[in-house]
Design a protein around this motif. Structure first.
Motif, mmCIF file in Angstrom:
data_model
loop_
_atom_site.group_PDB
_atom_site.id
_atom_site.type_symbol
_atom_site.label_atom_id
_atom_site.label_comp_id
_atom_site.label_asym_id
_atom_site.label_seq_id
_atom_site.Cartn_x
_atom_site.Cartn_y
_atom_site.Cartn_z
ATOM 1 N N SER A 1 57.188 10.344 19.154
ATOM 2 C CA SER A 1 55.881 9.954 20.114
ATOM 3 C C SER A 1 54.250 10.194 19.882
ATOM 4 O O SER A 1 53.964 11.218 18.973
ATOM 5 C CB SER A 1 56.351 10.598 21.309
ATOM 6 O OG SER A 1 56.285 12.388 21.298
ATOM 7 N N THR B 1 60.208 19.248 30.285
ATOM 8 C CA THR B 1 61.780 19.554 30.607
ATOM 9 C C THR B 1 61.740 18.830 32.180
ATOM 10 O O THR B 1 62.203 18.031 31.926
ATOM 11 C CB THR B 1 62.666 20.456 31.315
ATOM 12 O OG1 THR B 1 61.445 21.698 30.071
ATOM 13 C CG2 THR B 1 63.373 20.275 31.609
ATOM 14 N N ASN C 1 57.078 8.003 26.779
ATOM 15 C CA ASN C 1 56.328 8.799 26.390
ATOM 16 C C ASN C 1 54.122 8.530 27.055
ATOM 17 O O ASN C 1 53.833 9.344 27.256
ATOM 18 C CB ASN C 1 56.068 8.509 24.349
ATOM 19 C CG ASN C 1 57.146 8.458 23.970
ATOM 20 O OD1 ASN C 1 57.836 10.297 24.482
ATOM 21 N ND2 ASN C 1 57.556 8.186 22.997
ATOM 22 N N THR D 1 60.756 14.632 30.862
ATOM 23 C CA THR D 1 62.608 14.394 30.641
ATOM 24 C C THR D 1 63.827 13.934 31.758
ATOM 25 O O THR D 1 64.334 12.779 31.099
ATOM 26 C CB THR D 1 63.048 15.174 29.494
ATOM 27 O OG1 THR D 1 62.286 15.691 28.571
ATOM 28 C CG2 THR D 1 64.306 14.560 28.936
ATOM 29 N N MET E 1 59.353 17.612 21.139
ATOM 30 C CA MET E 1 60.591 17.521 21.858
ATOM 31 C C MET E 1 61.060 15.651 21.884
ATOM 32 O O MET E 1 62.801 15.766 21.466
ATOM 33 C CB MET E 1 60.845 17.529 23.960
ATOM 34 C CG MET E 1 60.927 18.898 24.140
ATOM 35 S SD MET E 1 59.921 19.090 25.762
ATOM 36 C CE MET E 1 62.186 18.627 26.629
ATOM 37 N N HIS E 2 60.516 15.030 21.459
ATOM 38 C CA HIS E 2 60.592 13.600 21.628
ATOM 39 C C HIS E 2 59.759 13.324 19.883
ATOM 40 O O HIS E 2 59.053 12.421 20.217
ATOM 41 C CB HIS E 2 59.888 12.906 22.374
ATOM 42 C CG HIS E 2 60.672 12.906 23.790
ATOM 43 N ND1 HIS E 2 60.095 14.211 24.624
ATOM 44 C CD2 HIS E 2 62.115 12.663 24.887
ATOM 45 C CE1 HIS E 2 61.214 14.238 25.939
ATOM 46 N NE2 HIS E 2 61.827 13.753 25.572
ATOM 47 N N TRP F 1 55.657 18.371 24.534
ATOM 48 C CA TRP F 1 56.854 16.882 24.794
ATOM 49 C C TRP F 1 57.098 15.945 23.541
ATOM 50 O O TRP F 1 58.451 15.591 22.796
ATOM 51 C CB TRP F 1 56.155 15.740 26.117
ATOM 52 C CG TRP F 1 56.276 14.611 26.156
ATOM 53 C CD1 TRP F 1 55.832 13.503 25.395
ATOM 54 C CD2 TRP F 1 57.322 14.243 26.942
ATOM 55 N NE1 TRP F 1 56.634 12.439 25.514
ATOM 56 C CE2 TRP F 1 57.823 12.562 26.105
ATOM 57 C CE3 TRP F 1 58.893 14.965 27.648
ATOM 58 C CZ2 TRP F 1 58.601 11.462 27.326
ATOM 59 C CZ3 TRP F 1 58.966 13.765 29.022
ATOM 60 C CH2 TRP F 1 59.380 12.999 28.058
#
Length: 372
Positions: A209, A169, A178, A172, A205-206, A202
């Motif tokens: 990546s 978090t 990335n 971000t 969340m992406h 991560w």
């Protein structure tokens, strides 16, 4: 070599504790098997004290010391030096900066907080290199006690969990790329399991990546720092022990009843090898298991370069991790949990400050290099 009959019951007990902890660590990688093992060992030790353990105590001690060293040796089979050199070169300035930051901050805090030198060393090395693996490699070199190892592991674990939970978090919010987050996770999170957990979160969340692969390579590159740091610590310990031993060997009662030391006698009494380099013997100082760890890494690198499948070394790498879990169970069994809690404030403060400084150094270096 230890008598197999004497150590087998205790080694078997540690393996029995380690097995469920291994699976718990697989299910909850943010915590990891070693932490489960050391916690369960400490809980068992609350009601099963050493005098009542009988035949298993020798094996528990063997697991905490020797099996831990075997784990470090096998850890080398998970390191392909060529791959690390190719992919990890870009991260090297950040890695060196974070390692230097942790060691310098750790030394300052050791002096300011007046901490036990072994605990301070283990926390600094664990924070700077690779958490539990670095502590496992360093503990035998500096003759750390099981309670000191347990305290260092507990501190590292605490901030591993915090980092794995908040770093995705935070990254971000900071607008990291990335690649940048892979570098951040690989340099600012301590233990491999927590690095993996943070990078995987991560990636979740992406979508698309590949931070997990980058973070893993950076983490493996950091692991190589075990070799020079343990060698330096071994040299320091050898010099201290040589000085103390030489002084005691030739000290005698003076005319006033106090011990006196004759430098000439010290030099004459010391063996030829020990007189080299001002009383330092490289052969005696260099930890054999670290040399074997390096040899395992070289074997893996040469074999893969010759066409061998890297997956062939996976069982040895897995065995290394299981041995670490076993050793942590043994260390937990030899640890007084009540005493650990009572003396935990300074180590926790040191771990917190080291963790914050490492994270800040990683971000600052990325910013300077234009990676974030």
């Amino acid at each position: 070599m230890a008598n197999v009959k004497n150590v087998a019951p205790g080694v078997g007990l540690c393996a029995a504790i380690a097995l469920p902890c291994w699976f718990l660590g697989e299910a909850l990688p943010v915590v990891g098997g070693p932490v489960f093992a050391i916690l369960i060992g400490m809980v068992i030790a609350l009601w099963w004290k050493q005098p009542a353990r009988g035949i298993v105590q020798d094996g528990i001690g063997f697991t905490a010391k020797k099996v831990l060293q075997y784990a470090v040796i096998l850890l080398g089979f998970g390191l392909n030096l060529a791959q690390i050199a190719a992919v990890g070169a870009e991260s090297l300035p950040i890695i060196l900066t974070t390692i230097a930051t942790a060691l310098i901050v750790g030394y300052i805090l050791y002096r300011v907080l007046r901490m036990d030198s072994a605990i301070a060393t283990l926390i600094a090395v664990g924070s700077s290199i690779c958490g539990g693996s670095a502590i496992a490699a360093t503990a035998p070199v500096i003759r750390a006690k099981d309670e000191q190892v347990a305290q260092a592991i507990s501190v590292i674990f605490l901030f591993n969990v915090v980092a794995a939970l908040i770093f995705p978090t935070l990254g971000t919010m900071l607008g990291m790329s990335n690649e940048g987050f892979g570098l951040f996770a690989g340099t600012a999170v301590n233990d491999t399991s927590s690095v993996t957990a943070a990078a995987a979160a991560w990636d979740g969340m992406h979508p698309g990546s590949n931070a997990l692969d980058d973070a893993t390579i950076v983490k493996l590159t950091r692991t190589l720092a075990i070799i020079p740091i343990t060698l330096v610590l071994a040299i320091v310990m050898a010099r201290k022990e040589n000085a103390a031993g030489a002084g005691a060997a030739v000290a005698g009662p003076g005319t006033d009843g106090l011990a006196v030391s004759d430098p000439a006698a010290n030099a004459a009494a010391a063996p030829t090898g020990a007189r080299l380099l001002g009383g330092f013997s490289l052969k005696r100082a260099f930890p054999t298991f670290i040399l074997l760890f390096l040899a395992a890494s070289v074997i893996t690198t040469v074999a893969v370069a010759a066409g061998a499948d890297a997956a062939a070394f996976a069982p040895l790498k897995a065995l290394s991790k299981f041995f670490i879990v076993m050793a942590m169970a043994a260390i937990g069994l030899n640890t007084d949990l009540v005493k650990l809690v009572r003396s935990g404030a300074k180590p926790i403060l040191m771990g917190l400050i080291c963790w914050i400084c490492i994270a800040a150094a990683s971000l600052a270096m990325q910013h300077m290099l234009g990676l974030w």
